[in-house]
Motif scaffolding. Structure first.
Motif, PDB file in Angstrom:
ATOM      1  N   ARG A 129      -3.978  18.662   1.084  1.00 38.91           N
ATOM      2  CA  ARG A 129      -3.507  18.084  -0.174  1.00 38.91           C
ATOM      3  C   ARG A 129      -4.432  16.941  -0.588  1.00 38.91           C
ATOM      4  NH1 ARG A 129      -0.009  21.281  -2.605  1.00 38.91           N
ATOM      5  NH2 ARG A 129       0.867  19.478  -3.729  1.00 38.91           N
ATOM      6  N   LEU A 130      -4.571  16.763  -1.898  1.00 40.51           N
ATOM      7  CA  LEU A 130      -5.389  15.673  -2.427  1.00 40.51           C
ATOM      8  C   LEU A 130      -4.520  14.416  -2.499  1.00 40.51           C
ATOM      9  CD1 LEU A 130      -8.149  14.868  -3.606  1.00 40.51           C
ATOM     10  CD2 LEU A 130      -7.224  15.412  -5.880  1.00 40.51           C
ATOM     11  N   ILE A 131      -4.865  13.415  -1.706  1.00 39.24           N
ATOM     12  CA  ILE A 131      -4.061  12.201  -1.587  1.00 39.24           C
ATOM     13  C   ILE A 131      -4.795  11.026  -2.238  1.00 39.24           C
ATOM     14  CG2 ILE A 131      -2.920  10.612   0.000  1.00 39.24           C
ATOM     15  CD1 ILE A 131      -1.748  13.456  -0.072  1.00 39.24           C
ATOM     16  N   GLN A 132      -4.073  10.334  -3.110  1.00 37.09           N
ATOM     17  CA  GLN A 132      -4.617   9.175  -3.826  1.00 37.09           C
ATOM     18  C   GLN A 132      -4.053   7.886  -3.220  1.00 37.09           C
ATOM     19  OE1 GLN A 132      -6.836   8.535  -6.690  1.00 37.09           O
ATOM     20  NE2 GLN A 132      -6.518   6.604  -5.615  1.00 37.09           N
ATOM     21  N   PRO A 133      -4.883   7.057  -2.525  1.00 36.43           N
ATOM     22  CA  PRO A 133      -4.402   5.760  -2.031  1.00 36.43           C
ATOM     23  C   PRO A 133      -4.271   4.761  -3.184  1.00 36.43           C
ATOM     24  CG  PRO A 133      -6.348   6.520  -0.822  1.00 36.43           C
ATOM     25  CD  PRO A 133      -6.245   7.338  -2.064  1.00 36.43           C
ATOM     26  N   PHE A 143       0.841  -1.192   0.000  1.00 37.64           N
ATOM     27  CA  PHE A 143       0.000   0.000   0.000  1.00 37.64           C
ATOM     28  C   PHE A 143       0.879   1.245   0.000  1.00 37.64           C
ATOM     29  CE2 PHE A 143      -2.470  -3.398   1.836  1.00 37.64           C
ATOM     30  CZ  PHE A 143      -3.733  -3.224   1.308  1.00 37.64           C
ATOM     31  N   ASP A 144       0.404   2.281  -0.674  1.00 33.50           N
ATOM     32  CA  ASP A 144       1.128   3.549  -0.705  1.00 33.50           C
ATOM     33  C   ASP A 144       0.123   4.645  -1.025  1.00 33.50           C
ATOM     34  OD1 ASP A 144       3.203   5.418  -0.693  1.00 33.50           O
ATOM     35  OD2 ASP A 144       4.566   4.039  -1.736  1.00 33.50           O
ATOM     36  N   LYS A 145       0.616   5.867  -1.154  1.00 35.17           N
ATOM     37  CA  LYS A 145      -0.271   6.993  -1.488  1.00 35.17           C
ATOM     38  C   LYS A 145       0.512   8.017  -2.289  1.00 35.17           C
ATOM     39  CE  LYS A 145       0.451   8.945   3.146  1.00 35.17           C
ATOM     40  NZ  LYS A 145       1.218   7.784   3.659  1.00 35.17           N
ATOM     41  N   ALA A 146      -0.228   8.719  -3.137  1.00 37.85           N
ATOM     42  CA  ALA A 146       0.379   9.731  -3.990  1.00 37.85           C
ATOM     43  C   ALA A 146      -0.325  11.064  -3.775  1.00 37.85           C
ATOM     44  CB  ALA A 146       0.286   9.320  -5.459  1.00 37.85           C
ATOM     45  N   ASP A 147       0.454  12.134  -3.739  1.00 34.25           N
ATOM     46  CA  ASP A 147      -0.098  13.486  -3.654  1.00 34.25           C
ATOM     47  C   ASP A 147      -0.425  13.940  -5.073  1.00 34.25           C
ATOM     48  OD1 ASP A 147      -0.606  16.213  -3.422  1.00 34.25           O
ATOM     49  OD2 ASP A 147       0.919  16.533  -1.892  1.00 34.25           O
ATOM     50  N   VAL A 148      -1.707  13.964  -5.405  1.00 28.42           N
ATOM     51  CA  VAL A 148      -2.132  14.278  -6.777  1.00 28.42           C
ATOM     52  C   VAL A 148      -2.774  15.667  -6.853  1.00 28.42           C
ATOM     53  CG1 VAL A 148      -2.422  11.861  -7.425  1.00 28.42           C
ATOM     54  CG2 VAL A 148      -4.339  13.096  -6.395  1.00 28.42           C
ATOM     55  N   THR A 149      -2.423  16.535  -5.922  1.00 30.27           N
ATOM     56  CA  THR A 149      -3.011  17.877  -5.905  1.00 30.27           C
ATOM     57  C   THR A 149      -2.717  18.627  -7.199  1.00 30.27           C
ATOM     58  OG1 THR A 149      -2.647  17.922  -3.513  1.00 30.27           O
ATOM     59  CG2 THR A 149      -3.195  20.011  -4.587  1.00 30.27           C
ATOM     60  N   ASP A 150      -1.446  18.664  -7.592  1.00 31.81           N
ATOM     61  CA  ASP A 150      -1.067  19.382  -8.810  1.00 31.81           C
ATOM     62  C   ASP A 150      -1.635  18.707 -10.057  1.00 31.81           C
ATOM     63  OD1 ASP A 150       0.343  21.107  -7.173  1.00 31.81           O
ATOM     64  OD2 ASP A 150       2.249  20.057  -7.445  1.00 31.81           O
ATOM     65  N   LEU A 151      -1.653  17.375 -10.052  1.00 36.86           N
ATOM     66  CA  LEU A 151      -2.188  16.646 -11.203  1.00 36.86           C
ATOM     67  C   LEU A 151      -3.681  16.902 -11.355  1.00 36.86           C
ATOM     68  CD1 LEU A 151      -1.636  14.636 -13.481  1.00 36.86           C
ATOM     69  CD2 LEU A 151      -2.079  12.780 -11.864  1.00 36.86           C
ATOM     70  N   GLU A 152      -4.393  16.986 -10.245  1.00 35.68           N
ATOM     71  CA  GLU A 152      -5.828  17.257 -10.306  1.00 35.68           C
ATOM     72  C   GLU A 152      -6.095  18.660 -10.858  1.00 35.68           C
ATOM     73  OE1 GLU A 152     -10.033  16.773  -9.672  1.00 35.68           O
ATOM     74  OE2 GLU A 152      -8.308  15.521 -10.159  1.00 35.68           O
ATOM     75  N   ARG A 179      -6.458  15.617   2.559  1.00 35.78           N
ATOM     76  CA  ARG A 179      -5.910  15.280   3.876  1.00 35.78           C
ATOM     77  C   ARG A 179      -4.869  16.318   4.281  1.00 35.78           C
ATOM     78  NH1 ARG A 179      -4.812   8.746   3.301  1.00 35.78           N
ATOM     79  NH2 ARG A 179      -6.963   8.148   2.730  1.00 35.78           N
ATOM     80  N   PRO A 180      -4.719  16.537   5.588  1.00 35.01           N
ATOM     81  CA  PRO A 180      -3.687  17.477   6.041  1.00 35.01           C
ATOM     82  C   PRO A 180      -2.300  16.855   5.886  1.00 35.01           C
ATOM     83  CG  PRO A 180      -4.799  16.475   7.910  1.00 35.01           C
ATOM     84  CD  PRO A 180      -5.522  16.017   6.696  1.00 35.01           C
ATOM     85  N   VAL A 181      -1.401  17.580   5.251  1.00 38.28           N
ATOM     86  CA  VAL A 181      -0.043  17.077   4.997  1.00 38.28           C
ATOM     87  C   VAL A 181       0.957  18.125   5.441  1.00 38.28           C
ATOM     88  CG1 VAL A 181       1.592  16.320   3.229  1.00 38.28           C
ATOM     89  CG2 VAL A 181      -0.823  15.682   3.051  1.00 38.28           C
ATOM     90  N   TRP A 182       1.972  17.675   6.181  1.00 38.02           N
ATOM     91  CA  TRP A 182       3.044  18.589   6.585  1.00 38.02           C
ATOM     92  C   TRP A 182       3.938  18.834   5.379  1.00 38.02           C
ATOM     93  CZ3 TRP A 182       3.922  21.565  10.703  1.00 38.02           C
ATOM     94  CH2 TRP A 182       5.191  22.118  10.866  1.00 38.02           C
ATOM     95  N   ARG A 183       3.952  20.091   4.918  1.00 35.83           N
ATOM     96  CA  ARG A 183       4.663  20.411   3.673  1.00 35.83           C
ATOM     97  C   ARG A 183       5.197  21.834   3.769  1.00 35.83           C
ATOM     98  NH1 ARG A 183       3.194  21.759  -1.929  1.00 35.83           N
ATOM     99  NH2 ARG A 183       4.352  20.429  -3.373  1.00 35.83           N
ATOM    100  N   GLU A 184       6.493  21.981   3.533  1.00 34.41           N
ATOM    101  CA  GLU A 184       7.143  23.287   3.560  1.00 34.41           C
ATOM    102  C   GLU A 184       6.877  24.011   4.885  1.00 34.41           C
ATOM    103  OE1 GLU A 184       5.797  25.394   0.142  1.00 34.41           O
ATOM    104  OE2 GLU A 184       6.728  24.014  -1.303  1.00 34.41           O
TER     105      GLU A 184
END
Length: 376
Positions: A338-342, A179-188, A327-332
């Protein structure tokens, strides 16, 4: 059962259905004269044939059945069928090991495959039995009506056809799932921009279309995942056909996007839309569901946080996708929405290992997070 000497059975000491063990006397064989070509005579000394010591059986060996006259299978142990018949059977999802051949030397003919499919379609009662050779107990029976009212419905045509294959795949293939997840915010954001710029006749681009291209890039980087196991060999395919599961009123079907590596995201989106429409209308041809080298099963339109899809043999892996969520993501140095894709990856442990699977899945996630990587 093989005999150590040539000759003729003159006394059969067991009957059909008898249970035997090592050392049990099965028959007496009249030996042929090794120095002459004439048939054996009653004066020849009888040879006693007994059950040989048991040999280790492979995982897929069928359960023992009462003895009956059969034509021996080819020496290779594989079903006796031509390449064209094997291809036809794969298109229909027919396991050739369960088909009885009526051709010369028990060769499986096209009519045999079609007869097998017709028999399965006409079988109104689902066969809930233990898998051959697995040593499992029989399926339990229950008088459901004694506890209250019930309703009985026939399985759909797709379920009756795919059920045996799914059971085989789940039991025979040693599944492991990552299992993993991808941050697809920019792609969306990019996807929405493309759809906004598209014309009224252009196909709507979905995240799944981007996933197809991301998977192709990962398959090129890790070609073992684009292979099939064939005996003691791995068949590495130099083409990239991606099956994408589609929901229909009859159940799931898997149309295939052929040569996905040569098509743009827009072309893939348009083709998936056409295939899905044909599937829902029941007009999808068998050729449109054959030839996949890898499969994606997406529940993005429904929901869920993860699942373990069953590998579609003879492929060695399958990607699962659920709905992307904010989902809330610690970033910068800040927490950002951020939009997270499981994603999940079921893989065949006979062909690949956990390290390769983790790297493959990370490659897919990195491509979805920054789609520019697909062109590298």
């Amino acid at each position: 059962m093989p005999s150590s000497r040539a000759g003729k059975i003159v006394d059969l000491l067991v009957s059909q259905g008898d249970r035997v063990r090592e050392g049990t006397l099965l028959a007496r064989v009249q030996a042929a004269d090794s120095k002459a070509s004439e048939p054996a005579t009653p004066k020849d000394k009888p040879i006693e044939a007994a059950v040989p010591p048991p040999q280790p059986a492979p995982l897929t060996t069928p359960a023992a059945e009462p003895a009956k006259p059969v034509t021996p299978p080819p020496a290779s142990g594989k079903s006796h069928a031509s390449p064209s018949i094997r291809h036809y059977a794969r298109m229909l999802g027919v396991p050739l090991t369960e088909v009885t051949g009526t051709g010369p030397k028990s060769r499986i003919l096209r009519a045999d495959v079609e007869a097998f499919v017709k028999a399965r379609l006409s079988d109104t009662a689902p066969r809930q039995t233990a898998s051959p050779g697995m040593g499992l107990p029989d399926w339990p029976t229950e008088d459901y009506e004694k506890f209250g009212p019930v309703e009985r419905r026939k399985l759909s045509r797709i379920a009756r056809i795919s059920g045996p294959a799914l059971t085989r795949n789940a039991l025979v293939i040693p599944h492991v799932c990552n299992f993993d997840k991808a941050d697809v915010t920019d792609l969306e954001d990019f996807r929405k921009l493309l759809n906004k710029e598209a014309g009224p006749e252009d196909a709507r681009i979905t995240l799944l279309a981007f996933a197809v291209k991301a998977v192709v890039a990962a398959l090129k980087a890790y070609p073992t995942f684009n292979s099939s196991l064939d005996g003691d060999e791995i068949v590495l395919k130099r083409y990239w056909n991606i099956g994408v599961a589609a929901d229909t009123p009859e159940g799931l079907v898997v149309p295939v996007v052929k040569e996905a590596d040569r098509k743009s995201v827009a072309e893939i989106a348009a083709e998936m839309g056409t295939l899905a429409a044909q599937a829902r209308a029941g007009k999808l041809r068998p050729a449109a569901m054959s030839g996949a080298t890898f499969t994606i099963s997406s529940l993005g339109g429904i929901g869920g946080t993860g699942f373990t899809p069953i590998i579609n043999a003879p492929q060695v892996a399958i990607l699962g996708m659920t709905r992307a969520e904010i989902r809330p993501v610690w970033r910068e140095d800040t927490v950002q929405p951020r939009l997270i894709q499981p994603v999940s990856l079921s893989w065949d442990h006979r062909v690949v290992d956990g390290v390769a699977a983790a790297r493959f899945l990370q490659h897919v996630c990195r491509s979805l997070t920054d789609f520019r990587r697909v062109s590298i």
